[in-house]
Design a protein around this motif. Structure first.
Motif, PDB file in Angstrom:
ATOM      1  N   ALA A 130       0.842  -1.205   0.000  1.00  8.93           N
ATOM      2  CA  ALA A 130       0.000   0.000   0.000  1.00  8.93           C
ATOM      3  C   ALA A 130       0.873   1.249   0.000  1.00  8.93           C
ATOM      4  CB  ALA A 130      -0.926  -0.009   1.212  1.00  8.93           C
ATOM      5  N   ILE A 145       0.910   4.149  -2.842  1.00 12.49           N
ATOM      6  CA  ILE A 145       0.718   5.585  -2.542  1.00 12.49           C
ATOM      7  C   ILE A 145       1.823   6.406  -3.176  1.00 12.49           C
ATOM      8  CG2 ILE A 145       0.726   7.289  -0.676  1.00 12.49           C
ATOM      9  CD1 ILE A 145      -0.620   5.100   1.092  1.00 12.49           C
ATOM     10  N   ALA A 171      -2.942   5.652  -4.910  1.00 10.76           N
ATOM     11  CA  ALA A 171      -3.914   5.496  -3.822  1.00 10.76           C
ATOM     12  C   ALA A 171      -3.973   6.783  -3.011  1.00 10.76           C
ATOM     13  CB  ALA A 171      -3.538   4.312  -2.932  1.00 10.76           C
ATOM     14  N   LEU A 212      -8.484   3.838   2.637  1.00  9.72           N
ATOM     15  CA  LEU A 212      -7.514   4.060   1.569  1.00  9.72           C
ATOM     16  C   LEU A 212      -8.124   3.555   0.275  1.00  9.72           C
ATOM     17  CD1 LEU A 212      -4.512   4.934   0.928  1.00  9.72           C
ATOM     18  CD2 LEU A 212      -4.006   2.467   0.918  1.00  9.72           C
ATOM     19  N   ARG A 213      -8.160   4.417  -0.742  1.00  7.19           N
ATOM     20  CA  ARG A 213      -8.771   4.063  -2.021  1.00  7.19           C
ATOM     21  C   ARG A 213      -7.712   3.935  -3.115  1.00  7.19           C
ATOM     22  NH1 ARG A 213     -14.162   4.360  -2.040  1.00  7.19           N
ATOM     23  NH2 ARG A 213     -15.182   5.515  -0.323  1.00  7.19           N
ATOM     24  N   VAL A 214      -7.954   3.010  -4.035  1.00  8.30           N
ATOM     25  CA  VAL A 214      -7.105   2.873  -5.215  1.00  8.30           C
ATOM     26  C   VAL A 214      -7.623   3.824  -6.286  1.00  8.30           C
ATOM     27  CG1 VAL A 214      -6.327   1.318  -7.044  1.00  8.30           C
ATOM     28  CG2 VAL A 214      -6.577   0.470  -4.706  1.00  8.30           C
ATOM     29  N   LYS A 215      -6.724   4.617  -6.849  1.00  6.88           N
ATOM     30  CA  LYS A 215      -7.113   5.512  -7.939  1.00  6.88           C
ATOM     31  C   LYS A 215      -7.316   4.694  -9.218  1.00  6.88           C
ATOM     32  CE  LYS A 215      -4.872   9.887  -6.714  1.00  6.88           C
ATOM     33  NZ  LYS A 215      -3.846  10.884  -7.148  1.00  6.88           N
ATOM     34  N   ASP A 255     -12.445   4.091  -8.142  1.00  7.47           N
ATOM     35  CA  ASP A 255     -11.758   4.397  -6.877  1.00  7.47           C
ATOM     36  C   ASP A 255     -12.239   3.516  -5.718  1.00  7.47           C
ATOM     37  OD1 ASP A 255     -10.634   6.312  -8.476  1.00  7.47           O
ATOM     38  OD2 ASP A 255     -10.917   7.959  -7.070  1.00  7.47           O
ATOM     39  N   ALA A 262      -9.327  -0.036  -0.698  1.00 12.70           N
ATOM     40  CA  ALA A 262      -8.281  -1.046  -0.524  1.00 12.70           C
ATOM     41  C   ALA A 262      -8.085  -1.406   0.950  1.00 12.70           C
ATOM     42  CB  ALA A 262      -6.962  -0.551  -1.111  1.00 12.70           C
TER      43      ALA A 262
END
Length: 592
Positions: free
Chosen positions: A192, A196, A201, A250-253, A265, A268
């Protein structure tokens, strides 16, 4: 049932019977064709009580033909089935399709990824059965990975980890490696952080409703453009437990304008305040969502091929975004439909079964009424029988129906040759009015009169004379099942003893001329002596059945598979010995 439907059933049954007989180079078997017959013709199911009888007559006709006649008749009914038979012969009986692009990999590695929120129901057995078979076909490896990163909504059952491994062993496979996702939190955190730093993310404190509205309108979250340093700091705070559940994710772009809103989005990592039941993971509060955890693990553990449900197609698409950020190659993926199993009143759902156990409506995961692998194992059904049935379903994207009759037919072939035969007379207390004698609770007792044999000496197994015979003393009276009581003046053949006529008060011996059975249609029935029998409780899917078995049954041991003549196969679960007053031997009914 109208004539048109009956004709259809007869035609379809004949095709399946011919195919079954030619495929196995033997006589057709009603039980062996019922699964495919009902599965391919769903409209037959509402007539399930009549279909076996119709099919049985057709099977008998098919079994009178020789191989050449069977092939000619099947060619007449359905030439494509003959071609299918020929193709199967050429493919060396391989049921599963080839894995896509298998030749491009040095070694095939596949995973079985159970959520250990409870022991497995029967449907769960499909995955290890198919993956284990592929492992054998390609000389590959099978990983078992427990996806246990949801300690709240799909809370792990501490007993399920071992129970699932036992089920895999029961199906005939041994994993090459076993891992638990809850042991790998630091690995997920590291990936993660890397994501980032790659700009893939961001941390988001929007409420679920706020983000849903933005996502559905294809609008970016206001936190989407925060810098990596801020996101990293807030993610570390998530790990350290600075936030409560729902405060931060936490989000994935991905693509905020993607045509599928479910891919926009996605989350995660999230905060879960409920501690994990495993002590090794109890201190963690920041947990990965399955799509992130599974995607990372599939790459790190070298999976070449993934099999997952058709309903999880979006998972592959979500994970592809992560793979693109890390420049990883996504594994070959096969999506298949769900499997539905007939015959059970209980829904095939881990949560439903668990709830029924907690309410006391089921005795446990191995209750014969529970649609679980533990249950069928306790009933004496071999894992190989389930494995063959599951592999036979293939990997179609369509939902498939699995008839338990298919599993029973497979199991019958596996156990029939070894199972000793015994007489077992079931409790007929509710049917005592059917005859002149009152029920003892263990069949209806009748005195015997005439010059009948002192004992019956039926074979231990009708196909193996070398195994000897059983000794069943007739005594002065016998017990028979209420449904077998003949009308006054009618005769029955007590198996091993001879022919008896039903008088008002007894069964009168009339001789041992077998023509009474062959030419005059006298029914052959089983029986036990009135004294010296073995009390038996047989647990079935419809409830417990009490009765008594012939004296030799006392010599059986736990885990023996026996056939109660005219009743069915059963597994001995516990044994009552002479020292146990009023004790009974407990068996679990498998199938007819």
């Amino acid at each position: 049932m109208d004539d048109e439907l009956r004709t259809r059933i007869e035609t379809e049954a004949e095709k399946h019977a011919l195919f079954n007989a030619l495929k196995h180079d033997s006589d057709a078997d009603v039980g062996a064709i019922m699964g495919s017959l009902m599965g391919e013709n769903p409209d037959f199911r509402e007539h399930g009580g009549e279909v076996p009888g119709i099919a049985g007559k057709v099977v008998a006709q098919v079994n009178q033909l020789d191989a050449e006649g069977r092939r000619a008749r099947l060619e007449e009914l359905d030439a494509e089935l003959v071609e299918e038979l020929d193709a199967e012969d050429e493919e060396d009986d391989q049921v599963l399709p080839d894995l896509p692009n298998a030749e491009e990999y040095d070694e095939i590695r596949m995973r079985c990824a159970p959520n250990p929120n409870g022991p497995w129901h029967i449907g769960h057995g499909r995955m290890p059965a198919v993956i284990g078979t592929y492992k054998d076909l390609y000389d590959g490896e099978m990983l078992v990975r427990f996806d246990d990163t949801d300690p709240e909504t799909k809370r792990p059952d501490m007993d399920a980890y071992d129970a699932i491994l036992e089920d895999i062993d029961y199906l005939g496979f041994e994993p090459d490696e076993v891992i638990k996702a809850s042991d790998r939190l630091e690995i997920y955190y590291d990936h993660a952080r890397d994501l980032i730093e790659k700009g893939g993310a961001y941390t988001c404190s929007c409420s679920g409703e706020e983000f849903s509205n933005l996502k559905n309108d294809a609008k970016a979250c206001p936190h989407r453009d925060k810098d990596a340093e801020t996101t990293l700091a807030e993610f570390e705070d998530m790990i350290e437990g600075e936030y409560s559940s729902g405060e931060m994710v936490l989000r994935v772009k991905t693509d905020i304008e993607h045509k599928n809103p479910a891919l926009r989005d996605w989350v995660a990592f999230r905060i879960i305040d409920t501690p994990h039941p495993r002590p090794e993971a109890a201190d963690y509060r920041c947990w990965p969502m399955l799509d992130f955890q599974s995607g990372v693990d599939d790459h790190l553990t070298g999976m070449t091929h993934i099999i997952r449900g058709i309903d999880l197609q979006d998972s592959a698409k979500r994970q592809q975004f992560v793979y693109d950020y890390f420049d990883w190659e996504y594994p070959e993926t096969i999506h298949w439909g769900h499997v539905q199993v007939d015959e059970y009143d209980v829904k095939m759902s881990t949560s439903t079964i668990k709830e029924l156990i907690e309410k006391g409506e089921l005795d446990g995961w191995d209750d014969p009424r529970a649609p679980t692998l533990q249950s069928v194992r306790r009933r004496g059904i071999r894992g190989e029988a389930i494995r063959e049935a599951m592999v036979g379903l293939g990997t179609s994207t369509s939902n498939v129906d699995l008839a338990m009759s298919t599993i029973y037919a497979n199991n019958r072939e596996l156990v029939d040759d070894d199972a000793p035969r015994f007489f077992f007379v079931r409790d007929s207390a509710e049917q005592s009015s059917a005859g002149d004698r009152t029920s003892s609770g263990n069949g209806v007792e009748y005195p015997l009169i005439g010059d009948y044999p002192e004992a019956a000496e039926p074979p231990v197994h009708p196909d193996h004379e070398d195994r000897g015979t059983r000794h069943i003393p007739a005594g002065e009276a016998v017990r028979i099942e209420a449904d077998d009581i003949p009308d006054h003046g009618e005769r029955v053949w007590l198996k091993g003893l001879g022919c008896f006529e039903h008088t008002r008060d007894a069964l009168q011996y009339t001789g041992d001329d077998i023509s009474a059975v062959r030419d005059e249609g006298v029914d052959v029935i089983h029986w036990v002596p009135a004294e010296g029998t073995v009390p038996v409780r047989m647990r079935t899917m419809d409830g417990d059945v009490e009765g008594v078995a012939e004296p030799d049954f006392a010599e059986t041991d736990v885990d023996d598979i026996v056939q109660f003549e005219r009743v069915g196969f059963a597994r001995v679960d516990s044994v009552a010995r002479d020292s146990e007053e009023d004790a009974e031997t407990v068996t679990y009914f498998a199938h007819e």
